[in-house]
Design a protein around this motif. Sequence first.
Motif, PDB file in Angstrom:
ATOM      1  N   ARG A   2       0.828  -1.207   0.000  1.00 41.56           N
ATOM      2  CA  ARG A   2       0.000   0.000   0.000  1.00 41.56           C
ATOM      3  C   ARG A   2       0.864   1.259   0.000  1.00 41.56           C
ATOM      4  O   ARG A   2       0.563   2.227  -0.690  1.00 41.56           O
ATOM      5  CB  ARG A   2      -0.906  -0.031   1.224  1.00 41.56           C
ATOM      6  CG  ARG A   2      -1.879   1.114   1.249  1.00 41.56           C
ATOM      7  CD  ARG A   2      -2.832   0.975   2.401  1.00 41.56           C
ATOM      8  NE  ARG A   2      -3.728   2.110   2.421  1.00 41.56           N
ATOM      9  CZ  ARG A   2      -4.467   2.439   3.416  1.00 41.56           C
ATOM     10  NH1 ARG A   2      -4.454   1.710   4.510  1.00 41.56           N
ATOM     11  NH2 ARG A   2      -5.255   3.474   3.367  1.00 41.56           N
ATOM     12  N   ASN A   3       1.962   1.241   0.769  1.00 40.87           N
ATOM     13  CA  ASN A   3       2.865   2.396   0.826  1.00 40.87           C
ATOM     14  C   ASN A   3       3.515   2.645  -0.530  1.00 40.87           C
ATOM     15  O   ASN A   3       3.728   3.787  -0.923  1.00 40.87           O
ATOM     16  CB  ASN A   3       3.952   2.185   1.891  1.00 40.87           C
ATOM     17  CG  ASN A   3       3.393   2.320   3.305  1.00 40.87           C
ATOM     18  OD1 ASN A   3       2.361   2.959   3.494  1.00 40.87           O
ATOM     19  ND2 ASN A   3       4.053   1.711   4.264  1.00 40.87           N
ATOM     20  N   LEU A   6       0.917   4.371  -2.714  1.00 36.80           N
ATOM     21  CA  LEU A   6       0.757   5.768  -2.310  1.00 36.80           C
ATOM     22  C   LEU A   6       1.952   6.611  -2.742  1.00 36.80           C
ATOM     23  O   LEU A   6       1.793   7.754  -3.193  1.00 36.80           O
ATOM     24  CB  LEU A   6       0.557   5.868  -0.794  1.00 36.80           C
ATOM     25  CG  LEU A   6      -0.780   5.340  -0.260  1.00 36.80           C
ATOM     26  CD1 LEU A   6      -0.794   5.371   1.264  1.00 36.80           C
ATOM     27  CD2 LEU A   6      -1.919   6.182  -0.814  1.00 36.80           C
TER      28      LEU A   6
END
Length: 69
Positions: A2-3, A6
């Motif tokens: 997820r990082n 992003l």
Amino acid sequence: MRNGILKLLREMDRKIDEKNEKIDKLTFEVECMTLAFIKHYNLNKIMVHTKEVQMKTAEEKKKQLEKKI
């Protein structure tokens, strides 16, 4: 995971902002150049008209002098 997504989204957003700034600068330059061209064109138009009027006036004065002589 997820990082990473992003981080990619932030980088893409930053690149889009940079491109938008470049586009804005170029648009501004084109607007300035267009306005300068229009002003230059109008000045030339005025100068040509003035010169034509002056030439007509000079011709009329010449004809008047010839009539007097």
